[in-house]
Design a protein around this motif. Structure first.
Motif, mmCIF file in Angstrom:
data_model
loop_
_atom_site.group_PDB
_atom_site.id
_atom_site.type_symbol
_atom_site.label_atom_id
_atom_site.label_comp_id
_atom_site.label_asym_id
_atom_site.label_seq_id
_atom_site.Cartn_x
_atom_site.Cartn_y
_atom_site.Cartn_z
ATOM 1 N N SER A 102 39.463 95.567 69.366
ATOM 2 C CA SER A 102 39.889 94.181 69.583
ATOM 3 C C SER A 102 41.389 94.006 69.430
ATOM 4 N N THR A 103 42.012 94.876 68.643
ATOM 5 C CA THR A 103 43.444 94.737 68.371
ATOM 6 C C THR A 103 44.262 95.952 68.765
ATOM 7 N N GLY A 104 43.612 97.093 68.933
ATOM 8 C CA GLY A 104 44.330 98.337 69.185
ATOM 9 C C GLY A 104 44.968 98.915 67.940
ATOM 10 N N ILE A 105 44.673 98.341 66.765
ATOM 11 C CA ILE A 105 45.257 98.797 65.509
ATOM 12 C C ILE A 105 44.434 99.949 64.945
ATOM 13 N N GLU A 106 45.119 100.967 64.437
ATOM 14 C CA GLU A 106 44.445 102.092 63.807
ATOM 15 C C GLU A 106 43.896 101.645 62.453
ATOM 16 N N ILE A 107 42.606 101.870 62.237
ATOM 17 C CA ILE A 107 41.963 101.422 61.001
ATOM 18 C C ILE A 107 41.407 102.573 60.174
ATOM 19 N N GLY A 108 41.561 103.799 60.663
ATOM 20 C CA GLY A 108 41.042 104.936 59.922
ATOM 21 C C GLY A 108 41.218 106.215 60.694
ATOM 22 N N ASP A 109 40.637 107.290 60.177
ATOM 23 C CA ASP A 109 40.607 108.540 60.930
ATOM 24 C C ASP A 109 39.299 109.274 60.652
ATOM 25 N N VAL A 110 38.944 110.136 61.605
ATOM 26 C CA VAL A 110 37.633 110.777 61.621
ATOM 27 C C VAL A 110 37.817 112.284 61.742
ATOM 28 N N PRO A 111 37.118 113.072 60.918
ATOM 29 C CA PRO A 111 37.293 114.518 60.989
ATOM 30 C C PRO A 111 36.573 115.137 62.183
ATOM 31 N N LEU A 112 37.224 116.094 62.810
ATOM 32 C CA LEU A 112 36.550 116.964 63.762
ATOM 33 C C LEU A 112 36.074 118.170 62.950
ATOM 34 N N SER A 113 34.917 118.001 62.364
ATOM 35 C CA SER A 113 34.446 118.936 61.347
ATOM 36 C C SER A 113 34.261 120.340 61.909
ATOM 37 N N SER A 114 34.359 121.309 61.031
ATOM 38 C CA SER A 114 34.234 122.708 61.414
ATOM 39 C C SER A 114 32.779 123.099 61.601
ATOM 40 N N GLU A 115 32.579 124.222 62.265
ATOM 41 C CA GLU A 115 31.224 124.750 62.412
ATOM 42 C C GLU A 115 30.629 125.102 61.050
ATOM 43 N N GLU A 116 31.467 125.516 60.119
ATOM 44 C CA GLU A 116 30.976 125.842 58.781
ATOM 45 C C GLU A 116 30.386 124.614 58.099
ATOM 46 N N THR A 117 31.023 123.460 58.302
ATOM 47 C CA THR A 117 30.489 122.225 57.729
ATOM 48 C C THR A 117 29.170 121.854 58.388
ATOM 49 N N SER A 118 29.090 122.026 59.700
ATOM 50 C CA SER A 118 27.835 121.749 60.399
ATOM 51 C C SER A 118 26.719 122.648 59.881
ATOM 52 N N LEU A 119 27.027 123.918 59.684
ATOM 53 C CA LEU A 119 26.017 124.850 59.178
ATOM 54 C C LEU A 119 25.628 124.511 57.739
ATOM 55 N N ALA A 120 26.577 123.985 56.963
ATOM 56 C CA ALA A 120 26.249 123.558 55.605
ATOM 57 C C ALA A 120 25.258 122.393 55.632
ATOM 58 N N ALA A 121 25.408 121.506 56.609
ATOM 59 C CA ALA A 121 24.459 120.402 56.757
ATOM 60 C C ALA A 121 23.083 120.918 57.165
ATOM 61 N N VAL A 122 23.060 121.910 58.047
ATOM 62 C CA VAL A 122 21.785 122.521 58.437
ATOM 63 C C VAL A 122 21.113 123.152 57.217
ATOM 64 N N ASP A 123 21.876 123.864 56.439
ATOM 65 C CA ASP A 123 21.313 124.503 55.240
ATOM 66 C C ASP A 123 20.774 123.459 54.264
ATOM 67 N N SER A 124 21.499 122.361 54.128
ATOM 68 C CA SER A 124 21.057 121.302 53.223
ATOM 69 C C SER A 124 19.739 120.700 53.692
ATOM 70 N N ALA A 125 19.667 120.394 54.988
ATOM 71 C CA ALA A 125 18.437 119.807 55.526
ATOM 72 C C ALA A 125 17.273 120.793 55.449
ATOM 73 N N TYR A 126 17.568 122.061 55.701
ATOM 74 C CA TYR A 126 16.517 123.089 55.666
ATOM 75 C C TYR A 126 15.984 123.266 54.245
ATOM 76 N N ALA A 127 16.884 123.250 53.261
ATOM 77 C CA ALA A 127 16.457 123.402 51.870
ATOM 78 C C ALA A 127 15.637 122.205 51.407
ATOM 79 N N ALA A 128 15.949 121.028 51.940
ATOM 80 C CA ALA A 128 15.235 119.813 51.520
ATOM 81 C C ALA A 128 13.882 119.659 52.200
ATOM 82 N N TYR A 129 13.707 120.353 53.319
ATOM 83 C CA TYR A 129 12.529 120.105 54.155
ATOM 84 C C TYR A 129 11.204 120.365 53.441
ATOM 85 N N ASP A 130 11.052 121.501 52.808
ATOM 86 C CA ASP A 130 9.748 121.861 52.253
ATOM 87 C C ASP A 130 9.280 120.847 51.211
ATOM 88 N N GLY A 131 10.199 120.424 50.350
ATOM 89 C CA GLY A 131 9.817 119.429 49.353
ATOM 90 C C GLY A 131 9.527 118.080 49.972
#
Length: 512
Positions: free
Chosen positions: A32-61
């Motif tokens: 609406s204003t063109g004003i910068e209000i923050g920034d967003v990470p272009l996360s690494s593949e390692e971070t993505s894999l860490a999320a996969v590991d977290s979800a996988y570890a939580a799944y069985d329980g």
């Protein structure tokens, strides 16, 4: 909204907010204003894999929780969204720039989706067949599969979360959600809600970034499936990758939707729905009306009425309750829409209303605004009639009759939605039966099904087997396990003997 604090967006992994170091961060703007209000990470593949590991570890329980306990978390999430409805809506109006009234509507719809998902105990019940053979029966049970990943577009950050996550985790899966880098604020709010309700760590993870994030999913043996709402080219690439990796896929692509106006339409109903369909969310939704196809009897009058209604649309800041339409998402999107306007002119369509450089308040001069744009005398072969523009650009087309409209819809490569405006029951039933799309509307401009029913198109608008929400959502996020069961009497008891004992018991009961 220039007073909005600067927000550094973080990933949410295993129940914790994680700020990744050493990666590129892209700016987050208020459109609406063109004003910068923050920034967003272009996360690494390692971070993505860490999320996969977290979800996988939580799944069985998580999958071993009783269905009632999982529903308890859905109920709690739903109630938290009710309690924070305005806060969540504002987050969408700020970074996605959906008008605040529509942002509130989006949150309310997600709350309804959660309510529908809470019927999972009924929807995922299995089947039982007795007497397959002597003493043999069969049973089908629906079970979760594992870890799913979902990729969301910028235009519905809350709705797409509702389409994917409640059904996925409700049946016992865990989930990794990648929001658009252009509209991440809603999921920052939701991550806090997950912790407030005590959701077990790893059940839902949030990772921000580009296409490298889902790129870690396709060949990963810890992943079971991938969901997307996005463009058709992206959906096709993901379908190929999911096929190679043996992953389930539910991929919603682009659209080009018709509003068919018949000679007996109710004008008030049509115009109100036309405005909402074509200019709501600045035309940035997959069910937005793009082509208005009118029969000759009303063509000229329709042009006059549509033009008048379009000229009355007010434009401005998405947080201003007194305006009708906010900006488009970005400077790039604005330039793309304006390019299509030039293409329409160059190919000979008649520009009746030019939405380029609309008048907006001084505070919004740097925002990304395109006003209502109307073309007349558009023919089916022109690019503005065939390609998804994703903005407030309307193409008015003259058709001979209903059969002509149906033929045009059949020839479209997209097949998301189409609506007809008529009071004629024959027209209605013929349109429902023959319109070659996944969703049909009658005297409505947005043919979005209620959350109890599946949402999705056909042809290039949908790849994969199942649509989102409703029973389709249950089917996609579960697998059928079949058990064949033979029973036999205990040792020392013959089947005849057991039967005689039962018979004797029955006789004595009757005799008494």
């Amino acid at each position: 909204m220039s007073n909005v604090n600067f927000t550094r967006i973080k990933n949410f992994i295993n129940g914790e907010w994680v700020e990744e170091k050493g990666v590129e961060y892209v700016p987050l703007y208020n459109p609406s204003t063109g004003i910068e209000i923050g920034d967003v990470p272009l996360s690494s593949e390692e971070t993505s894999l860490a999320a996969v590991d977290s979800a996988y570890a939580a799944y069985d329980g998580w999958r071993k929780f009783s269905v009632s306990k999982r529903m308890g978390y859905l109920f709690a999430m739903r109630q938290a969204m009710v309690d924070k409805e305005e806060e969540l809506a504002v987050s969408i109006a700020v970074d996605q720039a959906k008008h605040i009234s529509e942002a509130r509507g989006e949150i309310r719809r997600v709350i309804e989706i959660f309510e529908a998902a809470c019927s999972i105990p009924t929807l995922m019940q299995g089947e039982f067949l007795e007497g397959i053979a002597h003493n043999i029966s069969g049973r089908v049970v629906k079970q979760s599969l594992g870890v799913f990943g979902g990729v969301a577009p910028f235009n519905f950050p809350a709705l797409v979360f509702g389409w994917f996550v409640p059904y996925a985790i409700g049946v016992g899966n865990t989930f990794i959600y990648k929001p658009s880098t252009q509209s991440p604020l809603f999921m920052q709010k939701m991550g806090n809600i997950f912790n407030e309700i005590g959701l077990p760590p790893g059940v839902i993870n949030i990772v921000h970034g580009n296409r490298s994030i889902p790129g870690t999913w396709y060949e990963n043996p810890k992943m079971s499936g991938v969901c997307l709402v996005g463009s058709t080219p992206t959906a096709k690439k993901m379908a190929e990758a999911c096929g190679r990796g043996g992953k389930r896929s539910m991929l919603l692509g682009g659209a080009k939707n018709f509003l068919v106006a018949m000679e007996d339409l109710n004008w008030d109903v049509f115009i109100e729905n036309f405005k909402h369909s074509c200019y709501g969310s600045a035309g940035q939704r997959c069910l937005a009306g793009s082509i208005v196809a009118a029969v000759p009897e009303i063509y000229d009058e329709l042009i006059a009425r549509v033009l008048k209604a379009s000229e009355e649309i007010t434009i401005g800041d998405a947080m201003n309750p007194n305006i009708y339409m906010g900006p488009v998402i970005s400077a790039k999107a604005k330039a793309n829409i304006e390019n299509y306007i030039e293409i329409g002119i160059d190919q000979g369509s008649k520009l009746l209303l030019d939405g380029r450089n609309p008048e907006v308040p001084e505070a919004n001069r740097n925002g990304y605004f395109v006003g209502p744009t109307v073309f007349a005398d558009v023919t089916p072969c022109r690019r503005i009639a065939k390609e998804e523009i994703f903005g407030p650009v309307v193409s008015i087309m003259k058709i001979r009759d209903l059969d002509d409209a149906l033929q045009l819809i059949r020839e479209q490569k997209f097949g998301n939605g189409a609506c007809i405006f008529t009071q004629n029951q024959y027209y209605t039933e013929k349109f429902i039966s023959e319109a070659n799309v996944g969703m049909v509307g009658v005297n409505v401009g947005i043919c979005a099904p209620h959350p109890y029913l599946p949402f999705g198109g056909i042809k290039d608008s949908h790849l994969g087997t199942d649509k989102v929400q409703g029973k389709d959502g249950i089917d996609f996020f579960t697998q059928n396990k079949v058990a064949t069961i033979r029973v036999a009497p205990p040792e020392g008891v013959t089947e005849d003997g057991a039967k005689k004992a039962v018979d004797k018991s029955v006789r004595s009961c009757v005799a008494s």
